[in-house]
Design a protein around this motif. Sequence first.
Motif, PDB file in Angstrom:
ATOM      1  N   UNK A   1       0.843  -1.189   0.000  1.00 28.60           N
ATOM      2  CA  UNK A   1       0.000   0.000   0.000  1.00 28.60           C
ATOM      3  C   UNK A   1       0.886   1.249   0.000  1.00 28.60           C
ATOM      4  N   UNK A   2       0.381   2.363  -0.510  1.00 31.27           N
ATOM      5  CA  UNK A   2       1.187   3.590  -0.532  1.00 31.27           C
ATOM      6  C   UNK A   2       1.511   4.108   0.862  1.00 31.27           C
ATOM      7  N   UNK A   3       2.672   4.744   0.977  1.00 28.04           N
ATOM      8  CA  UNK A   3       3.161   5.245   2.259  1.00 28.04           C
ATOM      9  C   UNK A   3       3.659   6.673   2.088  1.00 28.04           C
ATOM     10  N   UNK A   4       3.316   7.516   3.032  1.00 30.00           N
ATOM     11  CA  UNK A   4       3.927   8.838   3.150  1.00 30.00           C
ATOM     12  C   UNK A   4       4.582   8.930   4.525  1.00 30.00           C
TER      13      UNK A   4
ATOM     14  N   UNK B   1      14.263   5.985   0.349  1.00 30.95           N
ATOM     15  CA  UNK B   1      15.204   5.552  -0.683  1.00 30.95           C
ATOM     16  C   UNK B   1      15.236   4.035  -0.806  1.00 30.95           C
ATOM     17  N   UNK B   2      15.333   3.343   0.341  1.00 32.64           N
ATOM     18  CA  UNK B   2      15.449   1.885   0.303  1.00 32.64           C
ATOM     19  C   UNK B   2      14.174   1.251  -0.254  1.00 32.64           C
ATOM     20  N   UNK B   3      13.016   1.713   0.209  1.00 33.74           N
ATOM     21  CA  UNK B   3      11.761   1.113  -0.219  1.00 33.74           C
ATOM     22  C   UNK B   3      11.443   1.426  -1.670  1.00 33.74           C
TER      23      UNK B   3
ATOM     24  N   UNK C   1       8.462   0.097  -4.033  1.00 29.87           N
ATOM     25  CA  UNK C   1       7.320   0.531  -3.219  1.00 29.87           C
ATOM     26  C   UNK C   1       6.932   1.972  -3.531  1.00 29.87           C
ATOM     27  N   UNK C   2       5.663   2.292  -3.293  1.00 32.93           N
ATOM     28  CA  UNK C   2       5.142   3.647  -3.454  1.00 32.93           C
ATOM     29  C   UNK C   2       5.306   4.376  -2.122  1.00 32.93           C
ATOM     30  N   UNK C   3       6.471   4.948  -1.919  1.00 36.01           N
ATOM     31  CA  UNK C   3       6.814   5.592  -0.647  1.00 36.01           C
ATOM     32  C   UNK C   3       7.370   6.982  -0.915  1.00 36.01           C
ATOM     33  N   UNK C   4       6.864   7.968  -0.176  1.00 36.69           N
ATOM     34  CA  UNK C   4       7.334   9.341  -0.329  1.00 36.69           C
ATOM     35  C   UNK C   4       7.619   9.935   1.043  1.00 36.69           C
ATOM     36  N   UNK C   5       8.816  10.464   1.232  1.00 35.19           N
ATOM     37  CA  UNK C   5       9.157  11.198   2.451  1.00 35.19           C
ATOM     38  C   UNK C   5       8.782  12.657   2.252  1.00 35.19           C
TER      39      UNK C   5
END
Length: 412
Positions: A346-349, A369-371, A376-380
């Motif tokens: 699932x997407x992550x923020x 960066x790693x995910x 993966x759909x990951x945004x910091x």
Amino acid sequence: MKKVSLMILAGAGTIGLVLILLVYRATASIEIELVDHHQAGIPGDLISVTRIGKYPAWVMRLIVGSAGIEGNIEIAHGFTSYRLKYLTTQFDGSIVEATGLVAVPNTKDLLSVVVYLHGTNAQRNSAPSSAGSQEGLLVSALAAGSAHILVAPDLIGLGESYDVHPYLYSETTVSTSLDFLSASKSWMQSSISGFVWPNSLFLTGFSQGGHATFALHRELERQLNPPFTVAASAPVAGPFQLREISLSQAMTGLTDSHEYYLGYLASAYAQIYNQPIHTLLREPYAGSIPSAFDGSRTVDEITKVLPELPVDMFTEEFLQAYRANQPHWFLDALEENSVLNWIPKAPVRIYYGENDIDVLPQEALEAEEWMRVQGADVTAISVGPRDHNESVLYAIPAAISWFNELASTKAP
């Protein structure tokens, strides 16, 4: 060094607003259901439900406005809050009681279920379901006021639980949270006519709760037939790499919170991993720190037994192992409870404050960066030049707004 501050969503409301809040809470608190203890015997079983507050939307708009919370969230609905007591499993396998908060919007058009996992807290009476919890109240206002059911476990050792709090221990944090979700779902389905549990489940949490958010998200996506499906998650200022990043930063002692975190961790992990605390802490700290984190002490009382610098609480044996990167049960436990190396579906923020020295922005940026490399759909997402406690005032409204968007697009 700055004075430790672990009141997560503290605001500076006026006397009038406080009086309004107290009136609504005092007139609304009532035990509405009691389940026979002899009938409740497995994890997830409900013991009791107590209504602890009923708030119209206009009151919550005033309270949230006075707390300095930033974000474009319309609090369109009032809500009723409840404390649920239920059974769950402690780290030693024993069945224990725990509590948590459920806030139900005063509308039938529910968007989703939002799980909120609280920040670092060693005071039993400051847990989300406690009467004086600003954290529980304000997160309820943002989530339930936006038509989400808010589910916020106190976790073992807090609220009305008197057992050891499994601080940053992933396994028990996850099982306790899942048991609370099960208890909440079964209660609402049995007590509200025509109620349908929303399909979308969103996860968020601050600091310790950011770590817990990843642990819970990871577990639900690992299971072949999970009881709940994660639609998205949004950890805030979470320590994900406990050994590689979190410990090194905490050992600097740049803020008094670092001694607090490490004392809490040392006390919890010694009991969880059944290790003599004197193999980690030197005197007088080996004798004074465990009792300081028994759930009954204030932050000031706990701070008085902590050293000025974190390194001063540890034994030379541990410090040598830490500096040389050699085996030690505490270092191994930190590595075991890190929550980075998994790939969310699932997407992550991941929200962070650029001036956070309690939990470094590096935690969010390296996780992103790693995910992402793994697909993966990951945004910091930076909330700007905010410190640790300031970051949550900007991040939680942003997370709820994102959940609103996702839930609305999935709504029939």
